[in-house]
Design a protein around this motif. Structure first.
Motif, PDB file in Angstrom:
ATOM      1  N   ALA A 191      40.423  37.700  41.427  1.00  0.00           N
ATOM      2  CA  ALA A 191      40.467  39.190  41.225  1.00  0.00           C
ATOM      3  C   ALA A 191      40.820  39.356  42.764  1.00  0.00           C
ATOM      4  N   VAL A 192      41.757  39.894  43.058  1.00  0.00           N
ATOM      5  CA  VAL A 192      42.144  39.989  44.648  1.00  0.00           C
ATOM      6  C   VAL A 192      42.135  41.594  44.830  1.00  0.00           C
ATOM      7  N   GLY A 193      41.269  42.069  45.811  1.00  0.00           N
ATOM      8  CA  GLY A 193      41.011  43.502  46.267  1.00  0.00           C
ATOM      9  C   GLY A 193      39.791  43.800  45.427  1.00  0.00           C
ATOM     10  N   ASP A 194      39.169  44.910  46.005  1.00  0.00           N
ATOM     11  CA  ASP A 194      38.025  45.504  45.751  1.00  0.00           C
ATOM     12  C   ASP A 194      38.382  46.273  44.208  1.00  0.00           C
ATOM     13  N   ALA A 195      39.541  46.812  44.210  1.00  0.00           N
ATOM     14  CA  ALA A 195      39.757  47.421  42.674  1.00  0.00           C
ATOM     15  C   ALA A 195      40.088  46.656  41.513  1.00  0.00           C
ATOM     16  N   ALA A 196      40.258  45.223  42.044  1.00  0.00           N
ATOM     17  CA  ALA A 196      40.560  44.035  40.811  1.00  0.00           C
ATOM     18  C   ALA A 196      39.498  43.848  40.089  1.00  0.00           C
ATOM     19  N   SER A 197      39.604  43.899  38.823  1.00  0.00           N
ATOM     20  CA  SER A 197      38.252  43.802  37.794  1.00  0.00           C
ATOM     21  C   SER A 197      38.311  42.178  37.425  1.00  0.00           C
ATOM     22  N   ALA A 198      36.599  41.783  37.721  1.00  0.00           N
ATOM     23  CA  ALA A 198      36.452  40.515  37.165  1.00  0.00           C
ATOM     24  C   ALA A 198      36.421  40.094  35.755  1.00  0.00           C
ATOM     25  N   GLU A 199      36.089  41.273  34.932  1.00  0.00           N
ATOM     26  CA  GLU A 199      36.305  41.004  33.637  1.00  0.00           C
ATOM     27  C   GLU A 199      37.735  40.974  33.280  1.00  0.00           C
ATOM     28  N   GLU A 200      38.773  41.391  33.818  1.00  0.00           N
ATOM     29  CA  GLU A 200      40.121  41.438  33.348  1.00  0.00           C
ATOM     30  C   GLU A 200      40.520  39.962  33.743  1.00  0.00           C
ATOM     31  N   ALA A 201      39.792  39.541  34.914  1.00  0.00           N
ATOM     32  CA  ALA A 201      40.528  38.202  35.277  1.00  0.00           C
ATOM     33  C   ALA A 201      40.029  37.073  34.416  1.00  0.00           C
ATOM     34  N   PHE A 202      38.609  37.384  33.698  1.00  0.00           N
ATOM     35  CA  PHE A 202      38.088  36.529  32.996  1.00  0.00           C
ATOM     36  C   PHE A 202      38.875  36.615  31.510  1.00  0.00           C
ATOM     37  N   ALA A 203      39.423  37.779  31.171  1.00  0.00           N
ATOM     38  CA  ALA A 203      40.006  37.693  29.972  1.00  0.00           C
ATOM     39  C   ALA A 203      41.541  37.564  29.982  1.00  0.00           C
ATOM     40  N   ALA A 204      41.981  37.317  31.164  1.00  0.00           N
ATOM     41  CA  ALA A 204      43.406  37.431  31.404  1.00  0.00           C
ATOM     42  C   ALA A 204      43.926  35.842  30.592  1.00  0.00           C
TER      43      ALA A 204
END
Length: 311
Positions: free
Chosen positions: A225-238
């Protein structure tokens, strides 16, 4: 012998001033205990020391995340781990031809996981130091980038502390797999440059020849998850069709040995032999048809030349 690779953080500033030499971090002198546990549950790692590397889990070869961000290091499943690269990692691309391989215009701000530790940024490297790995591999392992899915490019490179030119290891812009050799008992850190913020999936494979003669391989997907605005949850689900990521396994799925693929050399050879056989059969039919036609024409010509109409 422990082989440590350290150097300088890339001088990603809007200047042509060379990168300053840095002393190797003491953290590179690590050793890994055989009893370090395999942690369960999701973890987002934003600062501190982290490596990826091969390990045996229940006698099976796999690629895991070695998490040294806590007092007691643990191993983690890449599918349950997100590397958060915060905006504290932002640097400017220098106006220097030495960094043309980044394919990013000078002065642009990019996220950099540095080769030399910055306490405010995740510090990501790789190692081949698991005790059983040390005992079983023959000379070293091959660590390969298979593909990257994300909003920008990923480039990984080394830079020594003696003003030498950058050594490019991986470029996501390249279409082919990019292997690098990692000697046994090695601990290395490099610069990871992300050209745009967002979620990245990075398919990495680690393979080796064992002393026993066996070949082992494991392919896993690293999540960023690159950048403060990037979502860790989105990274887990991607999920994505990252080249080479199909067939990756969690630690309990077992190793993927070379040659197991149904598209391997044996299948290719069989297909080639079948193709040759078909071509030979077609050629034989053509020859037989042409021969029969020639005989019939010859018989008609002899019949026409005979006075009584017989051959």
């Amino acid at each position: 012998m422990l082989r440590c690779v350290a150097g300088t953080i890339v001088a990603l500033a809007a200047t042509t001033t060379p990168a300053l030499a840095a002393q190797p971090s003491p953290d590179l002198q690590q050793s890994i205990a055989a009893d370090q546990p395999l942690a369960t549950g999701r973890a987002t790692l934003a600062t501190g020391h982290v490596d990826i590397g091969p390990r045996y889990v229940d006698d099976e070869w796999t690629l895991l995340v070695h998490d040294g961000t806590q007092a007691r290091p643990v191993w983690r499943d890449p599918d349950e781990t997100v590397f958060r690269v915060s905006d504290a990692a932002l640097q400017s691309v220098p106006d220097d031809p030495a960094y043309a391989f980044l394919d990013i215009e000078a002065g642009r701000r990019v996220h950099v996981v540095p080769q030399v530790q910055d306490q405010g940024v995740i510090w990501l490297g790789w190692n081949s130091q698991d005790p059983r790995v040390l005992q079983t591999i023959d000379r070293g392992v091959t660590l390969s980038l298979l593909g990257v899915h994300g909003p920008g490019t990923l480039t990984t490179f080394l830079q020594s502390g003696n003003f030498a030119a950058p050594q490019v290891l991986w470029r996501s812009a390249e279409p082919a797999a990019q292997p690098i050799w990692v000697e046994v008992n090695t601990h290395t850190h490099a610069n990871w440059v992300f050209s745009a913020p967002g979620v990245y999936l990075v398919a990495v494979q680690v393979s080796a020849d064992l002393i026993s003669g066996e070949q082992v391989s494991s392919t896993r997907t690293l999540r960023f998850a690159v950048g403060d605005a990037a979502s860790a949850e989105e990274a887990f689900a991607a999920t994505a069709e990252v080249p080479g990521a199909a067939g990756q396994g969690a630690p309990d799925d077992g190793p993927t040995e070379a040659g197991d693929s149904s598209d391997g050399p044996g299948t290719t050879l069989l297909a080639a032999l079948v193709g040759v056989a078909v071509l030979l059969a077609v050629a034989l039919v053509v020859v037989l048809v042409r021969s029969a036609g020639a005989r019939r024409r010859a018989e008609r010509e002899r019949s026409a030349a005979s006075p009584d109409g017989r051959p």
